[in-house]
Design a protein around this motif. Structure first.
Motif, short mmCIF file in Angstrom:
data_model
loop_
_atom_site.label_atom_id
_atom_site.label_comp_id
_atom_site.label_asym_id
_atom_site.label_seq_id
_atom_site.Cartn_x
_atom_site.Cartn_y
_atom_site.Cartn_z
N ARG A 1 35.75 37.43 25.08
CA ARG A 1 37.13 37.11 25.27
C ARG A 1 37.61 35.77 25.86
O ARG A 1 36.60 35.56 26.89
CB ARG A 1 37.81 38.27 26.27
N TRP A 2 38.53 35.19 25.73
CA TRP A 2 38.99 33.98 26.18
C TRP A 2 39.79 34.28 27.59
O TRP A 2 40.45 34.78 27.67
CB TRP A 2 39.84 32.94 25.54
N ILE A 3 39.16 33.64 28.64
CA ILE A 3 39.74 33.70 30.22
C ILE A 3 40.34 32.30 30.22
O ILE A 3 39.45 31.54 30.47
CB ILE A 3 38.75 34.15 31.10
N PRO A 4 41.76 32.22 30.41
CA PRO A 4 42.13 30.99 30.61
C PRO A 4 42.01 30.48 32.30
O PRO A 4 42.02 31.39 33.01
CB PRO A 4 43.79 31.09 30.18
N GLY A 5 41.97 29.22 32.28
CA GLY A 5 42.00 28.73 33.69
C GLY A 5 43.51 28.96 34.29
O GLY A 5 44.36 29.42 33.68
N GLY A 6 43.38 29.19 35.71
CA GLY A 6 44.54 29.39 36.42
C GLY A 6 44.23 29.65 37.76
O GLY A 6 43.06 29.67 38.26
N VAL A 7 45.16 30.48 38.33
CA VAL A 7 45.06 30.68 40.05
C VAL A 7 45.38 32.05 40.09
O VAL A 7 46.26 32.65 39.44
CB VAL A 7 45.99 29.82 40.80
N PHE A 8 44.42 32.76 40.74
CA PHE A 8 44.61 34.22 41.04
C PHE A 8 44.26 34.33 42.63
O PHE A 8 43.34 33.50 43.06
CB PHE A 8 43.96 35.11 40.04
N TRP A 9 44.50 35.61 42.95
CA TRP A 9 43.98 36.02 44.47
C TRP A 9 42.77 37.07 44.11
O TRP A 9 42.87 37.86 43.40
CB TRP A 9 44.91 36.98 45.38
N MET A 10 41.74 36.90 45.03
CA MET A 10 40.42 37.83 44.99
C MET A 10 40.55 38.33 46.42
O MET A 10 40.50 37.83 47.44
CB MET A 10 39.38 36.94 44.67
N GLY A 11 39.84 39.64 46.26
CA GLY A 11 39.48 40.18 47.53
C GLY A 11 40.50 41.47 47.50
O GLY A 11 41.18 41.85 46.78
N SER A 12 40.50 42.16 48.79
CA SER A 12 41.07 43.47 48.87
C SER A 12 41.58 43.57 50.32
O SER A 12 40.78 43.33 51.23
CB SER A 12 40.55 44.62 48.30
N PRO A 13 42.86 44.08 50.54
CA PRO A 13 43.33 44.54 52.12
C PRO A 13 42.45 45.45 52.81
O PRO A 13 41.86 46.06 52.22
CB PRO A 13 44.53 44.99 51.89
N VAL A 14 42.40 45.27 53.98
CA VAL A 14 41.25 45.98 54.79
C VAL A 14 41.64 47.49 54.76
O VAL A 14 40.79 48.19 54.79
CB VAL A 14 41.60 45.37 56.38
N ASN A 15 43.00 47.73 54.58
CA ASN A 15 43.21 49.30 54.39
C ASN A 15 42.95 49.89 53.13
O ASN A 15 43.53 51.06 52.95
CB ASN A 15 44.86 49.55 54.99
N GLU A 16 42.52 49.12 52.18
CA GLU A 16 42.39 49.65 50.72
C GLU A 16 41.36 50.50 50.59
O GLU A 16 40.43 50.29 51.06
CB GLU A 16 42.25 48.52 49.72
N ASP A 17 41.59 51.92 49.91
CA ASP A 17 40.54 52.65 49.77
C ASP A 17 39.42 51.94 48.78
O ASP A 17 39.60 51.51 48.02
CB ASP A 17 40.95 54.06 49.20
N TRP A 18 38.04 52.60 49.19
CA TRP A 18 36.83 52.27 48.20
C TRP A 18 36.72 50.69 48.50
O TRP A 18 36.03 50.31 47.38
CB TRP A 18 37.12 52.74 46.78
N ARG A 19 37.09 49.97 49.35
CA ARG A 19 36.79 48.57 49.44
C ARG A 19 35.17 48.35 49.98
O ARG A 19 34.95 49.15 50.88
CB ARG A 19 37.78 47.98 50.22
N TYR A 20 34.75 47.34 49.78
CA TYR A 20 33.47 46.99 50.31
C TYR A 20 33.62 46.04 51.51
O TYR A 20 34.60 45.06 51.45
CB TYR A 20 32.61 46.53 49.21
#
Length: 110
Positions: free
Chosen positions: A42-61
């Motif tokens: 699949r083609w993934i276009p260039g761009g800007v996005f946010w990565m990571g998860s908030p501290v209070n999110e369930d199941w986060r590492y």
């Protein structure tokens, strides 16, 4: 702001290595064939996005922090499913997997 990136099939021709190509509800795709096995990309276009998860999110590492912005200058092709052992063996002739089956994802590789 720069102009949006032109996707690689916009001129009506797939990459020379593609055996099939098209577009569906998920976006643009091509298939590569190695031996008798195909893998869809699949083609993934260039761009800007946010990565990571908030501290209070369930199941986060612990490695999901901090939340940060990621910028991709150019697009790229990404397999839309795991690489099967059958496909891997067409590429390398060795199957390092512990749980051997042609349809299963290859494992124990880097």
């Amino acid at each position: 702001m720069t102009a949006p990136e032109k996707h690689p099939l916009s001129d009506g021709y797939p990459p020379s290595w593609a055996h099939a190509w098209g577009q569906d509800r998920y976006g643009i795709w091509v298939e590569v064939e190695v031996g008798s096995v195909r893998q869809r990309l699949r083609w993934i276009p260039g761009g800007v996005f946010w990565m990571g998860s908030p501290v209070n999110e369930d199941w986060r590492y612990d490695t999901d922090w901090p939340i940060h912005q990621v910028s991709l200058r150019t697009g790229f092709w990404l397999a839309d499913s795991p690489c099967t052992q059958e496909f891997w063996c067409q590429l390398s002739a060795k199957n390092p997997s512990e749980f051997v089956s042609a349809e299963r994802p290859v494992e124990r590789i880097s």
